[in-house]
Enzyme design. Structure first.
Site, PDB file in Angstrom:
ATOM      1  N   ASP A   1       0.942  -1.202   0.034  1.00 20.80           N
ATOM      2  CA  ASP A   1       0.079  -0.169   0.112  1.00 20.80           C
ATOM      3  C   ASP A   1       0.862   1.301  -0.035  1.00 20.80           C
ATOM      4  O   ASP A   1       0.591   2.261  -0.664  1.00 20.80           O
ATOM      5  CB  ASP A   1      -0.767   0.008   1.117  1.00 20.80           C
ATOM      6  CG  ASP A   1      -1.912  -1.168   1.104  1.00 20.80           C
ATOM      7  OD1 ASP A   1      -2.593  -1.392   2.239  1.00 20.80           O
ATOM      8  OD2 ASP A   1      -2.216  -1.501  -0.101  1.00 20.80           O
TER       9      ASP A   1
ATOM     10  N   GLU B   1      16.708 -36.961  -1.881  1.00 19.39           N
ATOM     11  CA  GLU B   1      17.070 -36.256  -3.158  1.00 19.39           C
ATOM     12  C   GLU B   1      16.910 -34.911  -2.860  1.00 19.39           C
ATOM     13  O   GLU B   1      16.562 -34.265  -2.068  1.00 19.39           O
ATOM     14  CB  GLU B   1      16.104 -36.729  -4.247  1.00 19.39           C
ATOM     15  CG  GLU B   1      14.646 -36.268  -4.253  1.00 19.39           C
ATOM     16  CD  GLU B   1      13.706 -36.892  -5.174  1.00 19.39           C
ATOM     17  OE1 GLU B   1      14.492 -37.327  -6.310  1.00 19.39           O
ATOM     18  OE2 GLU B   1      12.512 -36.698  -5.194  1.00 19.39           O
TER      19      GLU B   1
ATOM     20  N   LYS C   1      16.050 -31.028  -3.067  1.00 19.15           N
ATOM     21  CA  LYS C   1      14.956 -30.082  -3.366  1.00 19.15           C
ATOM     22  C   LYS C   1      15.108 -29.017  -4.114  1.00 19.15           C
ATOM     23  O   LYS C   1      15.904 -28.240  -3.899  1.00 19.15           O
ATOM     24  CB  LYS C   1      14.417 -29.572  -1.779  1.00 19.15           C
ATOM     25  CG  LYS C   1      12.992 -28.705  -1.919  1.00 19.15           C
ATOM     26  CD  LYS C   1      12.428 -28.561  -0.572  1.00 19.15           C
ATOM     27  CE  LYS C   1      10.965 -28.440  -0.686  1.00 19.15           C
ATOM     28  NZ  LYS C   1      11.074 -26.909  -1.218  1.00 19.15           N
TER      29      LYS C   1
ATOM     30  N   GLU D   1      10.004 -30.646 -11.208  1.00 20.79           N
ATOM     31  CA  GLU D   1      10.380 -29.195 -11.076  1.00 20.79           C
ATOM     32  C   GLU D   1      11.130 -28.694 -12.276  1.00 20.79           C
ATOM     33  O   GLU D   1      11.958 -29.492 -12.657  1.00 20.79           O
ATOM     34  CB  GLU D   1      11.372 -29.090  -9.777  1.00 20.79           C
ATOM     35  CG  GLU D   1      11.252 -27.948  -9.142  1.00 20.79           C
ATOM     36  CD  GLU D   1      10.081 -27.725  -8.193  1.00 20.79           C
ATOM     37  OE1 GLU D   1       9.296 -28.844  -8.065  1.00 20.79           O
ATOM     38  OE2 GLU D   1      10.057 -26.768  -7.572  1.00 20.79           O
TER      39      GLU D   1
ATOM     40  N   LYS E   1      15.769 -28.290   5.045  1.00 22.88           N
ATOM     41  CA  LYS E   1      16.242 -27.319   4.191  1.00 22.88           C
ATOM     42  C   LYS E   1      17.600 -26.817   4.615  1.00 22.88           C
ATOM     43  O   LYS E   1      18.039 -27.321   5.865  1.00 22.88           O
ATOM     44  CB  LYS E   1      15.182 -25.952   4.374  1.00 22.88           C
ATOM     45  CG  LYS E   1      14.108 -26.105   3.706  1.00 22.88           C
ATOM     46  CD  LYS E   1      13.935 -25.129   2.728  1.00 22.88           C
ATOM     47  CE  LYS E   1      12.274 -25.107   2.266  1.00 22.88           C
ATOM     48  NZ  LYS E   1      11.586 -24.037   2.214  1.00 22.88           N
TER      49      LYS E   1
ATOM     50  N   CYS F   1      -4.901   3.265  19.629  1.00 17.27           N
ATOM     51  CA  CYS F   1      -5.904   3.659  20.264  1.00 17.27           C
ATOM     52  C   CYS F   1      -5.503   4.163  21.766  1.00 17.27           C
ATOM     53  O   CYS F   1      -6.561   4.827  22.509  1.00 17.27           O
ATOM     54  CB  CYS F   1      -6.879   2.716  20.233  1.00 17.27           C
ATOM     55  SG  CYS F   1      -6.650   1.305  21.313  1.00 17.27           S
TER      56      CYS F   1
END
Ligand code: IVH
Length: 721
Positions: free
Chosen positions: A47, A140, A142, A198, A338, A446
C-alpha cells in the site's frame, strides 16, 4: 523504502525515475502475489508503494504513463491460462525446523540429527514400527524451481499444468513442449502417467539470460527461480522456447498401474522411460544416513550448477507411503530438510509498532535496504518485545542476551519466501548514545493499555472493538483473498469507508448494508470523487455475490485468533452448519460439558484453538457483531469430502486398543474415507470402533443406540488392513 525522498522534494527527473522504479516494484509484487501465490512484501508495504506512486503522479500529472499501475482497476487478469483441475492434488512439503542461526557447528549438527530423528519417530509411531525395525528413505535434492505436472496418455504428452493452488493449476502444455528435458513421448509408459517435477534454470543459463536481458530492455530476473517461473508462464510459447529451462521429475500423480514397490525403483523406471531424474537421488537405509547425505550435499551445493534449497526425505517403501497418507496439504511420508538461510548485515534505522487484527503489537525493523539471497530487504520482523530485549519466551537469553536497538547493525536473513527476520546484532558497531528500545505498554493506535497475558510472548492492545487499528485490520482480513474476497473492496477502500461520515463501514455486517444505506443517502457513492456509476454498481454487485458463503470461509473470515483456513475447514466439516456450530458453542459454559469434549475431540483441534473459538463466540459484543453479519448472509453448509465411501460424512469414535494399526493411522484412514473422527461419543456419533479395554465410550454408545464394531469389522469396512 527507508531513506526515500519526500515527494515534495523531488524534481521532475527524479520523479520520473522514481515512477519507473515504483511501477516495477508494484508489478513485481503483483506477480509474486497473483501469479506465484508467494507474496514478497507485506500488504502495508505494498500500500505504501502505491500511495507514493499516486502522490508523485498527483504532483507531476504530465509524467503519468499509460501503463501506470494506478490506471489498473482491481487485480490483473488472472484467467490467462486455462484452468486444469488436478485429479490428484499437488501438495507441498512440511519442513524440519531450521537450526538456530547462531548455533556453532557441533550444536547445528546436533540439531539437524535431532529434528530428522523426530520425523523418523513420528513415522514409526504412526506405522507402529519399533526403533529397530527397518525404515529406508529415498533422499534427493529439493530443487528450487517451479512445480509442473506432465500428463502422458498412451505414452504421449497430452497436458502440462502448473501447481496453481494445488487443486487447480494452469494449462501450460504449449510451453512445456518447448522444454528440451521434457520428452514428448514415453514409449513403454503406463497408459496413464502423470509425472510431477520441477522446472528450473541452471546458474550458467541464468547468467547468460540475464546478460542478454541487461543488454536488451534491462529487465533482469532476481534469481533463477523467478526466471524459471516467469519463463514457464508466458502466454507466447515462443518466448518460453527461447528460455533455457530444464526439468527434474520428483514424483507422480495419477497412475493406472504401479511403477514399482519403492520410490527409488519407481524413479529408476521413470529414468528408463526417458525422464530426467536427479542424479543425486539415493536410498538411505536409516534416517542417520539420510542426514549424513544432507551434510555431504550441503558441501557440494555451490558446485551443482543449479539452486537447491535443501533435501527431501521420502519413505522409500510405497506400501508404507500409502499407509501413511496425507494431512490436509502435505504427505506424512515426506519431509523437506532445508539448508540454513542466507544472511546479510545492515543498519536498523527505526523500530515501528504495528497493531494487528487480534490486537497484537508487532515490532517491525525498518532497515537500510540490503540484498539477501537475491532479494532487496528493507523491513524485517522483530517478533515481540522479548525478542528485542534478547530473551526467549521462557526469559532465557538468546543471542547471548544482546538486545536490539535503533541504529544497530543487524544480521538479517530470509527463511522461506516471506518476511525477513533479524538474527543478530553487532555490538562493536553500536552507536555510543544508543538506548535500549522501550516497548510501548499502550496501544500506539488507540492508547488503550497493551498487556501481556501469562505465558504469552505478545503484548496486545486491550481496546478490542474500540481500537480502530484492530477493527480496520479485521475488516481488511474480512475482505481479503481466502476470506470474503470482495472484488473492488480491498484494504484501500476499507480505509476509506472506515472514516466515511456518510457511508461508514465499522464492522463486516456494514458491508452488506452499504447499497441500501447508499440508496437512502442524499449524496450517492457514484457521485463522489474517485467513484462513478459503474464502479459503485460493480461494488454493490460484488458484495451481493458474496451473500452466499460456505461455512468454512465464513469462519475464517471473521478472524478469530488461531482459526485459520485449515482449522476453519475442519470445524466446518465437523459441524456442517452455522446453526449446529453456534448452538453447540453456546452450551459451552465450562470445560466440563459434552459439547466441549466434542470440540476438542475433533482431530486437529487442540485446547488453544478451542478456547479461542469459544471465547470469541461467547464474548457478547463480538458475538452480537457476528450475529449481525450472519443475519445478512446465507451461510451454506459444508459437506464432508465428496466420496462414495461408506464412511463419507460419518462421525467415528475409536476407543480401546487397536491391534492391527495405530490410533493415528486408524484416524487418518477414516478421514481419508470422508469420515470425521471424534474423541467422545455423542448422539451425533455414527460408529464406534471398540478394541479390547474399551470402557465408558462403548457403554455410552450402547446407551445412545450407536453402532459399535470391533477392529476386524472395521478393517472389513474400510477394505482391509
Ligand atoms: S516431493 C507430495 N521432491 O517442493 C509432495 N518436491 O515444498 C511432493 N520440490 O511443490 C513433493 N524438489 O514442487 C518433492 N525432490 C523433490 C522436490 C520437490 C522440489 C518442490 C515441489 C513441491 C515443493 C514443496
Amino acid at each position: 523504502m527507508g531513506g526515500a525522498k519526500d515527494v515534495e522534494g523531488l524534481d521532475a527527473a527524479e520523479a520520473e525515475a522514481e515512477l519507473v522504479r515504483l511501477a516495477a516494484e508494484i508489478r513485481r509484487a503483483d506477480r509474486a502475489y497473483h501469479e506465484r501465490d508467494a507474496p514478497e512484501i507485506s500488504d502495508a508495504d505494498y500500500d505504501a508503494l502505491k500511495r507514493r506512486l499516486k502522490a508523485i503522479e498527483a504532483r507531476f500529472p504530465e509524467l503519468v504513463r499509460p501503463d501506470s499501475p494506478s490506471a489498473q482497476v482491481g487485480a490483473p487478469p488472472s484467467e490467462t491460462f486455462d484452468p486444469v483441475p488436478h485429479r490428484v492434488p499437488m501438495l507441498s512439503l512440511e519442513n524440519l525446523e531450521p537450526a538456530p542461526r547462531m548455533a556453532d557447528e557441533p550444536a547445528r549438527l546436533e540439531h539437524e540429527r535431532r529434528v530428522a530423528a523426530e520425523f523418523d519417530d513420528r513415522v514409526r509411531r504412526f506405522l507402529g514400527l519399533g526403533p529397530e525395525d527397518p525404515l529406508a528413505y529415498a533422499v534427493e535434492p529439493k530443487i528450487d524451481g517451479v512445480s509442473l505436472s506432465l500428463r502422458y496418455e498412451g505414452g504421449r504428452l497430452v497436458l502440462a499444468a502448473t501447481r496453481g493452488d494445488g487443486t487447480t493449476g494452469e494449462n501450460v502444455t504449449a510451453n512445456a513442449r518447448t522444454i528440451g528435458d521434457i520428452p514428448q513421448t514415453l514409449p513403454g509408459a503406463p497408459e496413464v502417467l502423470e509425472v510431477r517435477g520441477e522446472v528450473y534454470m541452471s546458474h550458467a543459463d541464468f547468467a547468460a539470460l540475464n546478460a542478454r536481458a541487461a543488454a536488451g530492455d534491462g529487465r533482469t530476473f532476481a534469481n533463477p527461480r523467478n526466471a524459471a517461473a516467469g519463463s514457464l508462464r508466458q502466454l507466447d510459447a515462443a518466448i518460453t522456447a527461447s528460455r533455457p529451462l530444464r526439468f527434474f521429475a520428483h514424483g507422480w500423480g495419477e497412475l493406472d498401474a504401479p511403477l514399482a514397490a519403492t520410490y527409488t525403483d519407481a524413479m529408476a523406471r521413470l529414468a528408463a522411460l526417458g525422464l530426467p531424474v536427479n542424479p543425486l537421488l539415493k536410498r538411505c537405509a536409516t534416517i542417520a544416513e539420510a542426514v549424513q547425505r544432507y551434510l555431504d550435499i550441503e558441501r557440494q551445493r555451490a558446485a551443482l550448477g543449479y539452486d537447491i534449497d535443501g533435501l527431501v526425505y521420502k519413505v522409500d517403501d510405497l506400501a508404507l507411503q500409502a499407509r501413511l497418507g496425507f494431512r490436509s496439504t502435505t504427505p506424512r511420508w515426506a519431509i523437506a530438510h532445508k539448508f540454513p538461510a542466507e544472511t546479510a548485515w545492515t543498519r536498523l534505522e527505526r523500530i515501528e509498532i504495528q497493531v494487528g487484527r487480534t490486537g497484537a503489537l508487532s515490532p517491525v525493523a525498518r532497515l537500510l535496504p540490503v540484498t539477501v539471497g537475491g532479494v532487496v530487504v528493507s523491513n524485517a520482523t522483530l517478533h515481540n518485545e522479548d525478542y528485542i530485549a534478547g530473551r526467549n519466551a521462557r526469559g532465557e537469553p538468546i543471542r547471548g542476551g544482546r538486545d536490539i536497538r535503533e541504529g544497530d547493525w543487524v544480521m538479517v536473513y530470509r527463511a522461506g519466501d516471506v518476511i525477513p527476520k533479524v538474527a543478530d546484532v553487532d555490538l562493536s558497531r553500536r552507536p555510543p548514545d544508543s538506548r535500549p528500545f522501550a516497548f510501548p505498554d499502550r496501544c500506539p493506535e488507540c492508547g488503550s493499555a497493551a498487556v501481556r497475558e501469562e505465558g504469552d510472548s505478545v503484548r496486545r492492545c486491550t481496546g478490542g472493538l474500540i481500537c480502530p487499528a484492530q477493527a480496520v485490520e479485521k475488516l481488511k482480513h474480512f475482505v481479503s483473498r481466502g476470506a470474503f474476497d470482495i472484488e473492488g473492496l480491498g484494504a484501500k477502500q476499507i480505509e476509506m469507508f472506515w472514516s466515511d461520515p456518510d457511508l461508514p463501514v465499522r464492522e463486516p455486517a456494514d458491508i452488506f448494508t452499504l447499497a441500501a444505506r447508499d440508496a437512502a443517502n442524499p449524496t450517492k457513492l457514484a457521485e463522489r470523487h474517485g467513484w462513478g456509476e459503474q464502479s459503485a454498481a460493480n461494488l454493490f454487485a460484488a458484495i451481493e455475490a458474496r451473500r452466499r458463503i460456505p461455512l468454512d470461509r465464513f469462519l475464517f473470515s471473521i478472524g478469530i485468533r488461531h482459526v485459520g483456513e485449515v482449522v476453519s475447514r475442519i470445524i466446518a466439516r465437523h459441524y456442517e452448519t452455522w446453526e449446529n456450530l453456534s448452538r453447540s458453542i453456546d452450551r459451552i459454559d465450562s470445560e466440563d460439558v459434552p459439547e466441549w469434549r466434542e470440540l476438542i475431540g475433533i482431530d486437529g483441534i487442540g485446547t488453544t484453538i478451542a478456547r479461542s473459538l469459544v471465547a470469541s463466540l461467547r464474548e457478547p459484543r463480538e458475538r452480537a457483531s457476528i450475529d449481525r453479519l450472519a443475519a445478512q448472509l446465507q451461510i451454506e453448509p459444508v459437506a464432508a469430502p465428496a466420496s462414495a465411501s461408506v464412511l463419507s460424512g460419518k462421525t467415528v469414535v475409536f476407543t480401546g486398543t487397536l491391534e492391527r494399526m495405530t490410533r493415528a493411522e486408524a484416524k487418518a484412514r477414516a478421514e481419508a474415507l470422508g469420515a470425521r473422527v471424534a474423541g467422545s461419543v455423542s448422539a451425533r456419533t455414527d460408529l464406534v470402533v471398540a478394541g479390547p479395554g474399551a470402557g465408558s465410550k462403548a457403554r455410552e454408545a450402547e446407551r445412545l443406540g450407536v453402532r459399535v464394531i470391533d477392529e476386524a469389522a472395521w478393517l472389513d469396512l474400510i477394505g482391509g488392513g
